[in-house]
Write a protein that holds these residues in place. Structure first.
Motif, short mmCIF file in Angstrom:
data_model
loop_
_atom_site.label_atom_id
_atom_site.label_comp_id
_atom_site.label_asym_id
_atom_site.label_seq_id
_atom_site.Cartn_x
_atom_site.Cartn_y
_atom_site.Cartn_z
N VAL A 172 0.79 -1.12 -0.03
CA VAL A 172 -0.11 -0.05 -0.18
C VAL A 172 0.82 1.14 0.02
CG1 VAL A 172 -1.67 1.38 1.42
CG2 VAL A 172 -2.04 -1.23 0.99
N CYS A 173 1.78 1.14 0.84
CA CYS A 173 2.98 2.33 1.06
C CYS A 173 3.75 2.74 -0.48
CB CYS A 173 3.75 2.13 2.08
SG CYS A 173 2.94 2.22 3.67
N ARG A 174 3.50 1.77 -1.39
CA ARG A 174 4.28 2.35 -2.52
C ARG A 174 3.34 3.43 -3.39
NH1 ARG A 174 6.39 -3.51 -5.36
NH2 ARG A 174 7.48 -4.10 -3.47
N LEU A 175 2.25 3.36 -2.98
CA LEU A 175 1.26 4.43 -3.62
C LEU A 175 1.77 5.84 -3.34
CD1 LEU A 175 -2.24 3.17 -2.93
CD2 LEU A 175 -1.15 2.97 -4.79
N PRO A 176 1.85 6.79 -4.30
CA PRO A 176 2.11 8.22 -4.09
C PRO A 176 1.74 8.88 -2.81
CG PRO A 176 1.29 7.83 -6.30
CD PRO A 176 0.93 6.73 -5.65
N GLY A 177 2.65 9.40 -2.04
CA GLY A 177 2.16 10.35 -0.99
C GLY A 177 1.98 9.38 0.46
N LEU A 178 2.32 7.97 -0.01
CA LEU A 178 2.26 7.09 1.40
C LEU A 178 3.31 6.46 1.65
CD1 LEU A 178 -1.10 5.23 0.58
CD2 LEU A 178 -0.73 7.14 2.16
N ARG A 179 4.50 6.74 0.88
CA ARG A 179 5.83 5.98 1.35
C ARG A 179 6.28 6.31 2.70
NH1 ARG A 179 11.26 6.80 0.56
NH2 ARG A 179 12.42 4.97 0.09
N GLN A 180 6.07 7.34 3.29
CA GLN A 180 6.56 7.77 4.52
C GLN A 180 5.70 6.96 5.73
OE1 GLN A 180 5.34 11.60 6.21
NE2 GLN A 180 3.60 11.68 4.98
N TYR A 181 4.62 6.15 5.44
CA TYR A 181 4.08 5.35 6.47
C TYR A 181 4.57 3.97 6.47
CZ TYR A 181 1.06 9.61 6.56
OH TYR A 181 0.62 10.91 6.74
N ARG A 182 5.42 3.94 5.72
CA ARG A 182 5.81 2.44 5.30
C ARG A 182 6.39 1.86 6.74
NH1 ARG A 182 9.72 5.49 3.76
NH2 ARG A 182 11.98 5.05 3.68
N PRO A 183 6.06 0.40 6.89
CA PRO A 183 6.37 -0.19 8.34
C PRO A 183 7.92 -0.08 8.46
CG PRO A 183 4.95 -1.73 6.91
CD PRO A 183 5.48 -0.49 6.18
N ILE A 184 8.57 -0.23 9.77
CA ILE A 184 10.06 -0.15 9.98
C ILE A 184 10.27 -1.27 10.80
CG2 ILE A 184 9.55 1.52 11.77
CD1 ILE A 184 12.03 2.88 11.04
N SER A 185 11.34 -1.96 10.76
CA SER A 185 11.85 -2.86 11.73
C SER A 185 12.42 -2.51 12.97
CB SER A 185 12.75 -3.87 10.99
OG SER A 185 14.12 -3.18 10.86
N GLY A 186 12.19 -3.17 13.94
CA GLY A 186 12.42 -3.00 15.44
C GLY A 186 14.08 -2.76 15.26
N ALA A 187 14.81 -3.36 14.56
CA ALA A 187 16.21 -3.22 14.54
C ALA A 187 16.72 -1.70 13.95
CB ALA A 187 16.83 -4.47 13.76
N GLN A 188 15.59 -1.19 13.05
CA GLN A 188 15.94 0.32 12.33
C GLN A 188 15.65 1.22 13.38
OE1 GLN A 188 13.46 -0.84 8.86
NE2 GLN A 188 14.88 0.30 7.71
N VAL A 189 14.61 1.06 14.04
CA VAL A 189 14.45 1.90 15.26
C VAL A 189 15.38 1.86 16.45
CG1 VAL A 189 12.71 2.67 17.16
CG2 VAL A 189 12.08 1.78 14.90
N ALA A 190 15.86 0.82 16.57
CA ALA A 190 17.09 0.61 17.49
C ALA A 190 18.25 1.41 17.06
CB ALA A 190 17.46 -0.69 17.90
#
Length: 215
Positions: A172-190
């Protein structure tokens, strides 16, 4: 000078990744994990302390260090109701932050959520927003708030809705304007949290959505 980190929520998705990454970081020589049950980590830098979150004041001396990483969190189902979830997501975390501030911890790093708002119609987002407001009143030199969207990674408990979202949202987040809402891994947040704490700064800073993907 090497730093001492304190972590609550160390056995969760982000907390466990934090430990894995912090032990490899020469900036830290001691990592104290505060958990409800014994959670030994096989590294000499890591010291686990079992605490009663209902009586955190009795463990005040453990909240001494340079940074407090607050990664604690639960769900209504896991907690056994909204009242219990509020205790974990707001009361426990705020009391831990108070004790750390009282003991001179200078940097507080909080895992919140995208959409956190104390006036939200969602109980979960309302709790996250309320906690944010509360910790901003404390006298930390620096407060860093991280607001990820859906978190990806292996958890100790089953969360069917998140598993469905983890499959659907990247598409879904590949759609224009939605990329910023894509999921993120716990490792990336850490990783983002560690990169932030290893840079100098003061005051209040908030990292949301797209900002979390960049170090």
């Amino acid at each position: 000078m090497a730093k001492k980190a304190i972590i609550i929520g160390a056995t969760g998705l982000i907390g466990s990744h934090l430990i894995e990454q912090l032990v490899q970081d020469d900036s830290f020589d001691e990592i104290v994990t505060l958990t409800r049950r014994s959670a030994p980590f096989s590294h000499p830098k890591v010291h686990n302390e079992v605490v009663d979150f209902e009586r955190l004041e009795e463990h005040a001396n453990l909240f001494r260090g340079d940074l407090l990483f607050s990664c604690l969190g639960t769900t209504k189902k896991q907690a056994g109701g909204l009242e219990r979830q509020y205790k974990v997501d707001v009361e426990y975390q705020f009391r831990a932050a108070q004790l750390a501030a009282d003991n001179g911890v200078s940097h507080y790093l909080l895992v919140s959520s995208s959409g956190a708002n104390p006036k939200s119609s969602s109980a979960y987002l309302r709790m996250k927003g309320e906690l944010e407001q509360k910790v901003l009143t404390l006298p930390f030199t620096r407060i860093s708030i991280f607001r990820p969207s859906l978190l990806l990674g292996e958890r100790g408990e089953s969360r069917p809705a998140e598993k469905i979202g983890a499959v659907l949202l990247p598409w879904v987040c590949r759609l224009p304007g939605l990329r910023q809402y894509r999921p993120i891994s716990g490792a990336q947040v850490a990783e983002k949290m560690i990169n932030v704490c290893n840079k100098t700064g003061t005051g209040i800073e908030t990292f949301t959505l797209d900002e979390l993907f960049y170090t």
